[in-house]
Design a protein around this motif. Structure first.
Motif, PDB file in Angstrom:
ATOM      1  N   PRO A 188     -16.075 -31.291 -22.193  1.00 15.89           N
ATOM      2  CA  PRO A 188     -15.658 -30.388 -21.950  1.00 15.89           C
ATOM      3  C   PRO A 188     -16.542 -29.279 -21.239  1.00 15.89           C
ATOM      4  O   PRO A 188     -17.748 -29.371 -21.573  1.00 15.89           O
ATOM      5  CB  PRO A 188     -14.869 -29.569 -23.270  1.00 15.89           C
ATOM      6  CG  PRO A 188     -15.097 -30.657 -24.147  1.00 15.89           C
ATOM      7  CD  PRO A 188     -16.319 -31.708 -23.693  1.00 15.89           C
ATOM      8  N   ALA A 189     -16.070 -28.328 -20.623  1.00 12.72           N
ATOM      9  CA  ALA A 189     -16.712 -27.128 -19.911  1.00 12.72           C
ATOM     10  C   ALA A 189     -17.545 -26.525 -21.024  1.00 12.72           C
ATOM     11  O   ALA A 189     -17.062 -26.241 -22.038  1.00 12.72           O
ATOM     12  CB  ALA A 189     -15.920 -26.324 -19.083  1.00 12.72           C
ATOM     13  N   GLY A 190     -18.827 -25.973 -20.802  1.00 12.31           N
ATOM     14  CA  GLY A 190     -19.593 -25.480 -21.528  1.00 12.31           C
ATOM     15  C   GLY A 190     -20.263 -26.352 -22.221  1.00 12.31           C
ATOM     16  O   GLY A 190     -21.243 -25.877 -23.193  1.00 12.31           O
TER      17      GLY A 190
ATOM     18  N   GLN B 294     -21.848 -27.569 -17.568  1.00 11.82           N
ATOM     19  CA  GLN B 294     -20.838 -27.003 -16.440  1.00 11.82           C
ATOM     20  C   GLN B 294     -19.998 -26.118 -16.903  1.00 11.82           C
ATOM     21  O   GLN B 294     -19.325 -26.270 -17.911  1.00 11.82           O
ATOM     22  CB  GLN B 294     -20.362 -28.254 -15.593  1.00 11.82           C
ATOM     23  CG  GLN B 294     -19.744 -27.899 -14.462  1.00 11.82           C
ATOM     24  CD  GLN B 294     -19.094 -29.182 -13.713  1.00 11.82           C
ATOM     25  OE1 GLN B 294     -18.930 -30.004 -14.222  1.00 11.82           O
ATOM     26  NE2 GLN B 294     -19.270 -29.131 -12.374  1.00 11.82           N
ATOM     27  N   ASP B 295     -19.770 -24.842 -16.291  1.00 18.98           N
ATOM     28  CA  ASP B 295     -18.737 -23.916 -16.590  1.00 18.98           C
ATOM     29  C   ASP B 295     -17.614 -24.365 -16.057  1.00 18.98           C
ATOM     30  O   ASP B 295     -17.240 -25.344 -15.066  1.00 18.98           O
ATOM     31  CB  ASP B 295     -19.327 -22.491 -16.419  1.00 18.98           C
ATOM     32  CG  ASP B 295     -19.303 -22.322 -14.861  1.00 18.98           C
ATOM     33  OD1 ASP B 295     -18.853 -22.796 -14.041  1.00 18.98           O
ATOM     34  OD2 ASP B 295     -20.001 -21.211 -14.648  1.00 18.98           O
TER      35      ASP B 295
ATOM     36  N   LEU C  61     -23.332 -25.755 -12.276  1.00 19.77           N
ATOM     37  CA  LEU C  61     -24.117 -26.539 -13.252  1.00 19.77           C
ATOM     38  C   LEU C  61     -25.159 -25.639 -13.637  1.00 19.77           C
ATOM     39  O   LEU C  61     -26.048 -25.051 -12.682  1.00 19.77           O
ATOM     40  CB  LEU C  61     -24.558 -27.750 -12.521  1.00 19.77           C
ATOM     41  CG  LEU C  61     -23.435 -28.822 -12.232  1.00 19.77           C
ATOM     42  CD1 LEU C  61     -23.562 -29.732 -10.990  1.00 19.77           C
ATOM     43  CD2 LEU C  61     -23.056 -29.506 -13.510  1.00 19.77           C
ATOM     44  N   TYR C  62     -25.700 -25.879 -14.897  1.00 14.00           N
ATOM     45  CA  TYR C  62     -26.900 -25.121 -15.240  1.00 14.00           C
ATOM     46  C   TYR C  62     -27.853 -26.153 -16.165  1.00 14.00           C
ATOM     47  O   TYR C  62     -27.494 -27.024 -16.910  1.00 14.00           O
ATOM     48  CB  TYR C  62     -26.434 -24.167 -16.482  1.00 14.00           C
ATOM     49  CG  TYR C  62     -25.535 -22.979 -16.030  1.00 14.00           C
ATOM     50  CD1 TYR C  62     -25.893 -22.011 -15.549  1.00 14.00           C
ATOM     51  CD2 TYR C  62     -23.876 -23.513 -16.030  1.00 14.00           C
ATOM     52  CE1 TYR C  62     -24.933 -20.857 -15.023  1.00 14.00           C
ATOM     53  CE2 TYR C  62     -23.095 -22.551 -15.569  1.00 14.00           C
ATOM     54  CZ  TYR C  62     -23.570 -21.212 -15.229  1.00 14.00           C
ATOM     55  OH  TYR C  62     -22.886 -20.350 -14.592  1.00 14.00           O
ATOM     56  N   PHE C  63     -29.070 -26.335 -15.929  1.00 10.94           N
ATOM     57  CA  PHE C  63     -29.928 -26.887 -16.248  1.00 10.94           C
ATOM     58  C   PHE C  63     -30.215 -26.734 -17.622  1.00 10.94           C
ATOM     59  O   PHE C  63     -30.634 -25.467 -18.115  1.00 10.94           O
ATOM     60  CB  PHE C  63     -31.350 -26.857 -15.442  1.00 10.94           C
ATOM     61  CG  PHE C  63     -32.544 -28.078 -15.949  1.00 10.94           C
ATOM     62  CD1 PHE C  63     -32.171 -29.456 -15.531  1.00 10.94           C
ATOM     63  CD2 PHE C  63     -33.354 -27.549 -16.627  1.00 10.94           C
ATOM     64  CE1 PHE C  63     -33.284 -30.201 -15.713  1.00 10.94           C
ATOM     65  CE2 PHE C  63     -34.522 -28.613 -16.909  1.00 10.94           C
ATOM     66  CZ  PHE C  63     -34.319 -29.898 -16.797  1.00 10.94           C
TER      67      PHE C  63
ATOM     68  N   VAL D 121     -20.510 -34.455 -16.210  1.00  9.07           N
ATOM     69  CA  VAL D 121     -21.285 -34.305 -17.346  1.00  9.07           C
ATOM     70  C   VAL D 121     -20.838 -34.881 -18.403  1.00  9.07           C
ATOM     71  O   VAL D 121     -19.585 -34.689 -18.632  1.00  9.07           O
ATOM     72  CB  VAL D 121     -21.458 -32.655 -17.545  1.00  9.07           C
ATOM     73  CG1 VAL D 121     -22.217 -32.462 -18.869  1.00  9.07           C
ATOM     74  CG2 VAL D 121     -21.832 -31.832 -16.487  1.00  9.07           C
ATOM     75  N   VAL D 122     -21.508 -36.074 -18.989  1.00 13.99           N
ATOM     76  CA  VAL D 122     -20.996 -36.984 -19.831  1.00 13.99           C
ATOM     77  C   VAL D 122     -21.663 -36.879 -21.089  1.00 13.99           C
ATOM     78  O   VAL D 122     -23.020 -36.444 -21.279  1.00 13.99           O
ATOM     79  CB  VAL D 122     -20.867 -38.283 -19.244  1.00 13.99           C
ATOM     80  CG1 VAL D 122     -19.995 -38.228 -18.054  1.00 13.99           C
ATOM     81  CG2 VAL D 122     -22.280 -38.907 -19.063  1.00 13.99           C
ATOM     82  N   ASP D 123     -21.101 -37.489 -22.094  1.00 15.39           N
ATOM     83  CA  ASP D 123     -21.779 -37.681 -23.413  1.00 15.39           C
ATOM     84  C   ASP D 123     -22.723 -39.162 -23.331  1.00 15.39           C
ATOM     85  O   ASP D 123     -22.603 -39.805 -22.295  1.00 15.39           O
ATOM     86  CB  ASP D 123     -20.815 -37.860 -24.620  1.00 15.39           C
ATOM     87  CG  ASP D 123     -19.865 -38.717 -24.473  1.00 15.39           C
ATOM     88  OD1 ASP D 123     -19.748 -39.808 -23.857  1.00 15.39           O
ATOM     89  OD2 ASP D 123     -18.649 -38.537 -25.132  1.00 15.39           O
TER      90      ASP D 123
END
Length: 538
Positions: free
Chosen positions: A355-357, A403-404, A409-411, A346-348
């Motif tokens: 970071p997670a969350g 992502q926790d 992973l959460y959409f 998960v990226v910017d």
């Protein structure tokens, strides 16, 4: 090691000749198989052999392409297997496409033949005849003997292999025109295998499963993932013509389905149906899909008695991620964790891990030496777009997720300029191109708005040419104009005339600034609702 879908099919024919392979539920309002039909692996093998002989004797070979407009008939999959045995690629046509959309696909894909049902022959022939190289059209109902000979194949006589093209599926993109995803044997076999390996509540039992999938065969879900999973496991693919909420449970029970596939629109429509003893008289072990509202997830499972497994996947990825291991996160939009094979980040906006969350774009690839293994082989005639989505060795999905700490992973949303309506991906740019061609339209921005039933709906924000007055009659005129050039699901469900649209210094429309963050565009004064006019042609 099996290197083609056809080889996998032949292996299963030898192992499970009497197992059901393809099934069509009974439905008296359908033009084909109104009483239903079931085809065993052995029976399918006979028909595939006949079709293979016809293609081969007519000169079709490794590298040719054939387009098909067969709706959701099981025969499409038999043609695919026959073509695959020779290295011929299948290009399925969305039956809702209108003339210009169909002409683009037939021209761009470089197909050598179109096979269509007689009911649509006039439409297909009109598009095929306008192609730069007029295209022969053959009626599905009279498919036998000799076909018009194709152009010389790129790889005549060579043996199809793992990286040979099986199908060309078109998916909407931000540039407007759909992009042709090249899907290989490696893609198809990987997609089917990874479905088989999901495990947990989505465990596949060899030789026993019957997957009821109401999604179209021109999408990867039904036409690749579940299709090949059933081949590899000796199961049966149940293929209704489309989703019918009033007959759903009757069909599921009568076809003895053990797995159902769904989109977010399916659970609420089924929950809205009157309660019936069929609600729990089925044999379903689990459902597999995406987009169920978290507040309906548990309600659905309690009423109908089986788990819904939320998954994530794209045409380009083939593989799917799934929240199939207990305890499942059914009150969230969780869709699973990365696997040993399918990695995720998960990226910017600068492709730096967040970071997670933290929300960011989901990137995926395959572990090992080849990050693209099992993915699509590229966009046809568009190497630049292919390399763009693969920059840095990771496939950029365009989906915003979080992502926790556990890796789940959460959409969250789609980053791309794509509208997701009832399972169809709609490129806003494609709709904008059609609307902009109207003589009275000066500027247009097509956006997605929330739809309680279909997930999202198309909304067109239009600035009219000077001297043209905004009115419901003008909105009607523009809707009719777009309805004549676009498939019904792409046309605007809402039209709103505005005095101007916000733009950047380079005159690029800033869609995020058209409405404030707490504004519902549907409720704005002057918005005209055309949703009831968006109907599938009969």
């Amino acid at each position: 090691m099996m290197t083609t879908v056809y080889e996998a099919f032949c292996t299963t024919v030898a192992k499970y000749p009497d197992n059901a392979f393809l099934c069509v539920p009974a439905y008296d309002k359908r033009s084909y198989h109104p009483d239903g039909v079931e085809i065993t692996y052995a029976e399918a093998a006979e028909e595939v052999a006949r079709l293979r002989s016809t293609y081969r004797s007519s000169g079709f070979s490794h590298g040719n392409r054939v387009a098909y407009l067969l709706e959701n008939r099981p025969d499409y999959l038999l043609h695919l297997l026959a073509a695959n045995s020779l290295g011929v690629s299948c290009v399925p046509l969305n039956p809702d496409y209108l003339h210009d959309e169909m002409l683009y696909l037939l021209d761009h894909s470089d197909v050598d033949l179109v096979v269509t049902i007689e009911e649509r022959a006039k439409d297909v022939q009109a598009a095929a005849s306008e192609r730069e190289r007029p295209l022969p059209v053959v009626m599905f109902e009279r498919f036998s003997g000799h076909l018009p000979r194709p152009r010389p194949a790129p790889n005549p006589g060579s043996t199809p292999g793992l990286m040979s093209e099986v199908s060309l599926l078109y998916t909407s993109g931000t540039t407007g025109r759909p992009k042709g995803c090249i899907l290989t044997n490696d893609y198809f076999l990987t997609a089917g295998r990874t479905y088989m390996e999901l495990g947990g509540v989505a465990t596949i039992r060899e030789g026993e499963e019957r997957v009821y999938n109401p999604l179209p065969l021109f999408h990867m879900n039904a036409g690749a993932v579940s299709f090949v999973c059933m081949i590899l496991s000796g199961g049966c693919l149940v293929i209704p013509d489309r989703f019918h909420p009033t007959t759903w449970w009757q069909e599921v029970v009568e076809t003895r389905a053990t797995i159902i596939h769904y989109l977010g629109i399916v659970p609420p429509l089924l929950l809205n149906q009157p309660k019936s003893n069929l609600d729990t008289a089925h044999y379903v072990r689990f459902g597999l899909g995406a987009g169920v509202e978290p507040e309906l997830h548990e309600v659905f499972e309690k009423r109908f008695g089986f788990p819904l497994v939320e998954v994530w996947g794209m045409t380009e990825t083939g593989r799917i991620l799934a929240d199939s291991m207990e305890p499942r996160q059914i009150h969230t939009r969780a869709f699973g964790r990365p696997t040993d094979e399918l990695q995720a980040r998960v990226v910017d906006d600068k492709d730096r891990d967040v970071p997670a969350g933290t929300e960011g774009e989901l990137l995926v690839n395959c572990a090992g030496d080849d990050p693209r293994r099992g993915f699509f082989a590229g966009y046809l005639k568009n190497e630049a777009a292919t390399e763009e989505v693969w920059k840095g060795g990771w496939f950029h999905t365009g989906d915003t997720v979080r992502q926790d700490e556990s890796g789940m992973l959460y959409f969250v949303d789609r980053k791309k300029n794509i509208i997701r309506r009832s399972g169809e991906n709609i490129a806003a740019a494609e709709v904008e191109a059609v609307l902009q061609a109207h003589d009275d339209v000066a500027k247009v921005a097509v956006i997605s708005v929330k739809d309680e039933l279909r997930e999202e709906e198309v909304m067109a924000c239009i600035v009219l040419m000077e001297g043209i007055a905004a009115s419901s009659e003008k909105a009607e005129d523009i809707f009719n104009y777009s309805n004549g050039s676009l498939a019904y699901f792409k046309t605007p469900g809402y039209i709103l005339f505005l005095d101007d649209l916000p733009t950047t210094g380079t005159q690029k429309i800033q869609k995020a600034k058209i409405f404030g963050p707490d504004v519902d565009p549907r409720e704005q004064p002057g918005t005209v609702d055309f949703r009831k006019r968006k109907k599938k042609s009969k």
